[in-house]
Scaffold this motif. Structure first.
Motif, PDB file in Angstrom:
ATOM      1  N   GLY A 178       0.818  -1.209   0.000  1.00  0.00           N
ATOM      2  CA  GLY A 178       0.000   0.000   0.000  1.00  0.00           C
ATOM      3  C   GLY A 178       0.850   1.256   0.000  1.00  0.00           C
ATOM      4  N   ALA A 179       0.335   2.301  -0.643  1.00  0.00           N
ATOM      5  CA  ALA A 179       1.096   3.536  -0.802  1.00  0.00           C
ATOM      6  C   ALA A 179       1.327   4.271   0.512  1.00  0.00           C
ATOM      7  CB  ALA A 179       0.375   4.462  -1.782  1.00  0.00           C
ATOM      8  N   ASP A 180       0.496   4.013   1.525  1.00  0.00           N
ATOM      9  CA  ASP A 180       0.610   4.736   2.796  1.00  0.00           C
ATOM     10  C   ASP A 180       1.580   4.098   3.786  1.00  0.00           C
ATOM     11  OD1 ASP A 180      -1.223   6.613   1.943  1.00  0.00           O
ATOM     12  OD2 ASP A 180      -2.941   5.503   2.747  1.00  0.00           O
ATOM     13  N   ARG A 181       2.161   2.961   3.420  1.00  0.00           N
ATOM     14  CA  ARG A 181       3.056   2.263   4.358  1.00  0.00           C
ATOM     15  C   ARG A 181       4.333   3.081   4.583  1.00  0.00           C
ATOM     16  NH1 ARG A 181       3.877  -3.235   5.794  1.00  0.00           N
ATOM     17  NH2 ARG A 181       1.663  -3.484   5.249  1.00  0.00           N
ATOM     18  N   PRO A 182       4.708   3.375   5.843  1.00  0.00           N
ATOM     19  CA  PRO A 182       5.931   4.146   6.108  1.00  0.00           C
ATOM     20  C   PRO A 182       7.191   3.396   5.671  1.00  0.00           C
ATOM     21  CG  PRO A 182       4.476   4.161   8.020  1.00  0.00           C
ATOM     22  CD  PRO A 182       3.930   3.132   7.076  1.00  0.00           C
ATOM     23  N   VAL A 183       8.152   4.154   5.161  1.00  0.00           N
ATOM     24  CA  VAL A 183       9.438   3.594   4.748  1.00  0.00           C
ATOM     25  C   VAL A 183      10.525   4.621   5.022  1.00  0.00           C
ATOM     26  CG1 VAL A 183       9.154   4.440   2.376  1.00  0.00           C
ATOM     27  CG2 VAL A 183      10.727   2.541   2.825  1.00  0.00           C
ATOM     28  N   SER A 184      11.701   4.132   5.352  1.00  0.00           N
ATOM     29  CA  SER A 184      12.887   4.989   5.468  1.00  0.00           C
ATOM     30  C   SER A 184      13.878   4.528   4.412  1.00  0.00           C
ATOM     31  CB  SER A 184      13.504   4.874   6.865  1.00  0.00           C
ATOM     32  OG  SER A 184      12.590   5.313   7.846  1.00  0.00           O
ATOM     33  N   LEU A 185      14.280   5.457   3.538  1.00  0.00           N
ATOM     34  CA  LEU A 185      15.249   5.146   2.489  1.00  0.00           C
ATOM     35  C   LEU A 185      16.601   5.688   2.924  1.00  0.00           C
ATOM     36  CD1 LEU A 185      12.359   6.284   0.996  1.00  0.00           C
ATOM     37  CD2 LEU A 185      13.512   5.135  -0.897  1.00  0.00           C
TER      38      LEU A 185
END
Length: 276
Positions: A178-185
């Motif tokens: 899903g587009a709303d899932r938090p991620v750290s790049l």
């Protein structure tokens, strides 16, 4: 008496991250097994060391591994290094360690730089429980199967990715989580242009469609948090049925297996699949 295989981490960017124990181990080893001898030579020059080296990388594990094992069994000690980070973690050194263990050859791991731990610590995502997934497969079917297996994963997930594949990977992660899932790049960790971008998968995918990624990335993706995310739907069942049919199963067998894996009604899933 056999020698010892030392697993020696190397800097993931900043050469000052070499500990005294890492330097001492490299100095004392009889020889160094390196993923790329040219990269390792830069580190040795930084430390003022000269050591014989043997190549050991994913394209030479059989022949090089056998030669290294022979030298270890003859009593020599070997420092195994990768280009950056800890050897045997998402690295062909895993195979050499397993062979040493099977032959009773001592293996000693030296603590040190590791991109996945560094990224997790700085990510701002939950760190209590996590799963390291490494690089996703290039083969589309295997890649999707890997992501499907993580669809309801509650632990923080860590992926490695190269810049030229980042945009496609973010799109695949969006489709799965899903587009709303938090991620750290986390990009270029410990280097001059280190950057941590804390956002969502959708925003990250949009950003890197417009901006060319540079440097190596570690993606730290938050796991599923809402109970409803953990309850597979009939639509999820259809996705799995399609994948199983692509692997050669009949519709009936694919529905049976998908219903069993996801805890869904076999009759409802079969009716839905017939109506596609």
């Amino acid at each position: 008496m056999s020698g010892t295989l030392y697993l020696v981490p190397t800097p993931i960017g900043n050469l000052e991250d070499v500990s005294q124990r890492i330097a001492d181990t490299l100095a004392q080893a009889d020889f160094i097994a390196a993923e790329d001898t040219r990269v390792t030579m830069k580190l040795l020059n930084h430390l003022g060391l000269k050591k014989p080296m043997a190549p050991y990388h994913r394209h030479s594990t059989e022949a090089s591994g056998r030669a290294i094992l022979n030298r270890l069994q003859d009593g020599e000690s070997c420092a195994l290094v990768t280009d950056a980070g800890t050897p045997a973690i998402s690295d062909p050194g895993e195979e050499l360690v397993a062979q040493c263990a099977a032959l009773g050859i001592p293996v000693c791991a030296i603590p040190g730089p590791c991109a996945l731990v560094t990224a997790l610590a700085v990510s701002g995502q939950p760190t209590g429980r996590f799963t390291f997934e490494g690089f996703l497969a290039m083969n589309k079917k295997n890649r999707q199967a890997h992501l499907d297996s993580l669809r309801w994963e509650q632990r923080t997930m860590i992926f490695y990715e190269a810049p030229h594949k980042l945009a496609a990977t973010l799109q695949d992660l969006c489709s799965t989580f899903g587009a709303d899932r938090p991620v750290s790049l986390c990009r270029e960790l410990t280097k001059l242009h280190e950057e941590v971008r804390r956002t969502t998968l959708g925003q990250a995918a949009a950003y890197y469609q417009e901006n060319a990624p540079r440097g190596e990335f570690v993606l730290v993706v938050r796991g599923a948090e809402k109970p409803e995310e953990l309850e597979p739907s009939l639509e999820d069942g259809l996705v799995l049925v399609d994948r199983l049919r692509g692997e050669g199963l009949s519709l009936r067998d694919a529905v049976r297996q998908a219903a069993k894996e996801l805890g869904l009604s076999r009759n409802q899933l079969y009716d839905l699949a017939l109506g596609k």
